[in-house]
Design an enzyme around this catalytic site. Structure first.
Site, short mmCIF file in Angstrom:
data_model
loop_
_atom_site.label_atom_id
_atom_site.label_comp_id
_atom_site.label_asym_id
_atom_site.label_seq_id
_atom_site.Cartn_x
_atom_site.Cartn_y
_atom_site.Cartn_z
N GLN A 16 0.77 -1.24 0.00
CA GLN A 16 0.00 0.00 0.00
C GLN A 16 0.81 1.30 0.00
O GLN A 16 0.48 2.23 -0.73
CB GLN A 16 -0.95 0.00 1.22
CG GLN A 16 -1.90 1.17 1.20
CD GLN A 16 -2.84 1.26 2.39
OE1 GLN A 16 -3.39 2.31 2.65
NE2 GLN A 16 -3.04 0.19 3.12
N SER A 17 1.84 1.38 0.85
CA SER A 17 2.46 2.69 1.05
C SER A 17 3.07 3.24 -0.24
O SER A 17 2.76 4.37 -0.65
CB SER A 17 3.53 2.59 2.14
OG SER A 17 4.56 1.73 1.73
N LYS A 135 10.96 -5.02 9.12
CA LYS A 135 9.84 -4.94 8.18
C LYS A 135 8.67 -4.32 8.93
O LYS A 135 8.48 -4.60 10.11
CB LYS A 135 9.43 -6.33 7.71
CG LYS A 135 10.44 -6.98 6.79
CD LYS A 135 9.89 -8.27 6.20
CE LYS A 135 10.87 -8.83 5.20
NZ LYS A 135 10.36 -10.02 4.51
N GLY A 246 -8.00 20.10 19.98
CA GLY A 246 -7.64 21.50 19.78
C GLY A 246 -8.15 22.33 20.94
O GLY A 246 -8.56 21.79 21.97
N1 CAO Z 1 12.11 -9.85 -9.16
C1 CAO Z 1 12.80 -10.62 -8.30
N2 CAO Z 1 12.70 -10.50 -6.98
C2 CAO Z 1 11.84 -9.56 -6.51
C3 CAO Z 1 11.09 -8.74 -7.35
C4 CAO Z 1 11.26 -8.91 -8.75
N3 CAO Z 1 10.57 -8.16 -9.63
N4 CAO Z 1 10.34 -7.93 -6.58
C5 CAO Z 1 10.61 -8.24 -5.30
N5 CAO Z 1 11.52 -9.23 -5.24
C6 CAO Z 1 12.10 -9.85 -4.07
C7 CAO Z 1 12.86 -8.87 -3.20
O1 CAO Z 1 14.10 -8.60 -3.75
C8 CAO Z 1 12.95 -9.64 -1.90
O2 CAO Z 1 13.98 -10.61 -2.00
P1 CAO Z 1 15.11 -10.79 -0.84
O3 CAO Z 1 14.35 -11.06 0.42
O4 CAO Z 1 15.88 -11.96 -1.33
O5 CAO Z 1 15.88 -9.56 -0.76
C9 CAO Z 1 11.63 -10.41 -1.89
O6 CAO Z 1 11.08 -10.27 -3.21
C10 CAO Z 1 10.61 -9.95 -0.90
O7 CAO Z 1 10.57 -8.55 -0.80
P2 CAO Z 1 10.16 -7.86 0.57
O8 CAO Z 1 11.02 -8.39 1.67
O9 CAO Z 1 10.13 -6.39 0.39
O10 CAO Z 1 8.64 -8.37 0.74
P3 CAO Z 1 7.92 -9.04 1.99
O11 CAO Z 1 6.61 -9.47 1.47
O12 CAO Z 1 8.74 -10.04 2.67
O13 CAO Z 1 7.75 -7.81 3.00
C11 CAO Z 1 7.00 -5.62 3.64
C12 CAO Z 1 6.73 -6.86 2.80
C13 CAO Z 1 5.96 -4.57 3.25
C14 CAO Z 1 6.87 -5.94 5.12
C15 CAO Z 1 8.41 -5.07 3.35
O14 CAO Z 1 8.55 -4.89 1.96
C16 CAO Z 1 8.72 -3.75 4.06
O15 CAO Z 1 8.97 -3.71 5.25
N6 CAO Z 1 8.75 -2.64 3.28
C17 CAO Z 1 9.12 -1.34 3.81
C18 CAO Z 1 8.04 -0.74 4.65
C19 CAO Z 1 6.72 -0.65 3.94
O16 CAO Z 1 6.59 -0.11 2.87
N7 CAO Z 1 5.70 -1.14 4.61
C20 CAO Z 1 4.34 -0.92 4.16
C21 CAO Z 1 3.88 -2.05 3.43
S1 CAO Z 1 2.20 -2.11 3.28
O17 CAO Z 1 1.74 -0.78 2.84
#
Ligand code: CAO
Length: 424
Positions: A16-17, A135, A246
């Site tokens: 979402q963000s 995360k 407020g």
């Molecule tokens: N091709 C290949 N790999 C890809 C890819 C693509 N097109 N897109 C994503 N990936 C991979 C990433 O590189 C990552 O791999 P590694 O773990 O090996 O580095 C993997 O997919 C998972 O990505 P992620 O860790 O960002 O995703 P997650 O589902 O585990 O976590 C979230 C989700 C939201 C908790 C995390 O991305 C996060 O903390 N983001 C920052 C804060 C944020 O935006 N939070 C709000 C989210 S909801 O609004």
């Protein structure tokens, strides 16, 4: 012409963000190219599914006006395409878990080498420090940013709010950072890194609560209901129920029908300037001059009594009648509107704040349109892309791949299964 026409965004966001940020930029006219994992895509495509086989509302409502390219950024050809995208784009937006881009081989240093003009914009849960590797999802940010500890009632647990201040709120902060960096680039020619941490964004939106934290040192917070109730204040800004936050006391009050309608309530603000009008409306004209009631400071220890009297009146009226009576008298009130009422609000549809969008897999659905209106850059909301719908188009039109070169990239498996007719 749209405000951001000609700006290319490499949209590496998910959930979402990040997507709320890039959707805003798309509405302002930027060409937003969403990069998604082949065959999988943004996880929200398949979360909270209501129409089997179709992209979820979670996804469609956050990804309007974008193009989608499937790309495995972890294999060689994928990295080659990503490098080309970085060369071509003005902004890279991402909200991966901390370190994910570096693990792909695209550190900020490497990205700058590829394109020194690029702006790299990130959402992370926390800024640099103790928690930077965590995360983070919406409610974690609400809790860590001070919203939960100050939301809810004094005698209950911390409460998270339905407004997605951690995700959509941080997306908004990031969008402002991006356009500011684009503006600076006009003068310097250089790109830069933009970071919006969710904790920081939530805390920014809770600014008045940090104000109150410091005011505690000077004594009790007299505009909080607990002051009149004789409940002592502790060391931290307390939860204040529906108090206004407020200088003008306010509450949520019952209206006619509250026994059966969960939203038959109004917000009512006892603004000092209209106190006399309030007294007349609720049938307490004596309070206009009576000692203990006539001035705002005198009333602060009697807020329960005052609001009980106002509620005895609002309970005889519907929330809309309260509005009809109070508005002409400049008494600030607001009905508690349900999502159903908002979805059916003709006025919001006329301004484009609620839009009806057609989608090939799911038919028509409602969405929230652009909440920011620019008089010279109108917004046309178009549907979200299907997964990989624009892969070939982006490879050829944006990146210039053609002939054997295009076949090589497509044949490599880096860009998923290309659907020739996906856009139809
Ligand atoms: N091709 C290949 N790999 C890809 C890819 C693509 N097109 N897109 C994503 N990936 C991979 C990433 O590189 C990552 O791999 P590694 O773990 O090996 O580095 C993997 O997919 C998972 O990505 P992620 O860790 O960002 O995703 P997650 O589902 O585990 O976590 C979230 C989700 C939201 C908790 C995390 O991305 C996060 O903390 N983001 C920052 C804060 C944020 O935006 N939070 C709000 C989210 S909801 O609004």
């Amino acid at each position: 012409m749209k405000a951001l026409e000609g700006v290319k965004i490499l949209d590496f966001t998910h959930v979402q963000s990040g997507p709320t940020c890039t959707q805003l930029l798309a509405w302002f006219g930027a060409d937003v190219i969403k990069v998604e994992r082949p065959g999988v895509g943004d996880a929200t495509r398949k979360q909270l599914v209501d129409v089997p086989g179709a992209d979820s509302l979670y996804f469609t409502m956050l990804n309007h006006n974008k193009r989608s390219i499937e790309l495995n950024s972890k294999n060689e050809t994928g990295k080659e395409v990503l490098t080309r995208l970085i060369q071509e784009c003005d902004v890279l937006v991402e909200n991966f878990a901390p370190g994910a881009l570096d693990r792909m081989g695209f550190s900020w240093e490497r990205i700058q080498e590829i394109n020194p003009r690029i702006i790299m914009a990130s959402v992370k849960g926390f800024g640099p420090g103790q928690y930077e590797d965590c995360k983070v999802y919406e409610n974690v940010a609400q809790c860590a940013g001070g919203a939960a500890s100050t939301t809810g009632f004094l005698d209950g647990p911390p409460v998270v709010t339905g407004a997605q201040i951690g995700d959509s709120g941080t997306g908004l902060h990031l969008a402002l950072g991006i356009v500011t960096a684009l503006f600076q680039r006009e003068k310097t020619g250089r790109g830069q890194k933009v970071l919006a941490a969710m904790q920081d964004g939530v805390l920014n939106l809770c600014r008045v609560k940090l104000r109150d934290q410091q005011r505690l040192a000077a004594g009790p917070l007299k505009e909080y209901s607990q002051f009149g109730e004789g409940v002592p204040f502790g060391e931290a800004t307390p939860r204040a129920g529906n108090d206004s936050g407020g200088g003008q006391p306010g509450r949520i009050l019952k209206c006619k029908g509250w026994e059966t309608d969960a939203n038959a309530y109004t917000y009512f603000i006892t603004q000092a300037a209209v106190w006399e009008a309030i007294c007349d409306v609720i049938g307490k004209p004596e309070w206009k001059t009576q000692e203990g009631y006539a001035t705002p400071p005198e009333r602060l220890d009697k807020l329960n009594e005052v609001f009980d009297a106002i509620e005895a009146w609002t309970m005889t009226k519907t929330k809309f009648e309260v509005m009809d009576i109070c508005n002409p008298l400049n008494i600030p009130v607001g009905p508690i509107l349900s999502m159903k009422e908002l979805a059916e609000d003709d006025g919001l549809r006329e301004t484009g704040t609620i839009v009806e969008v057609d989608h090939p897999e799911r038919g028509s659905y409602l969405s929230v349109g652009c909440p920011i209106k620019l008089s010279d850059s109108p917004v046309d909301v178009t549907r979200s892309p299907l997964l990989g719908e624009h892969t070939t188009e982006v490879l050829s039109e944006v990146l210039g791949y053609s002939g054997e070169d295009l076949d090589r990239v497509i044949g490599s498996g880096a860009v998923g299964e290309v659907k020739a007719d996906a856009a139809e």
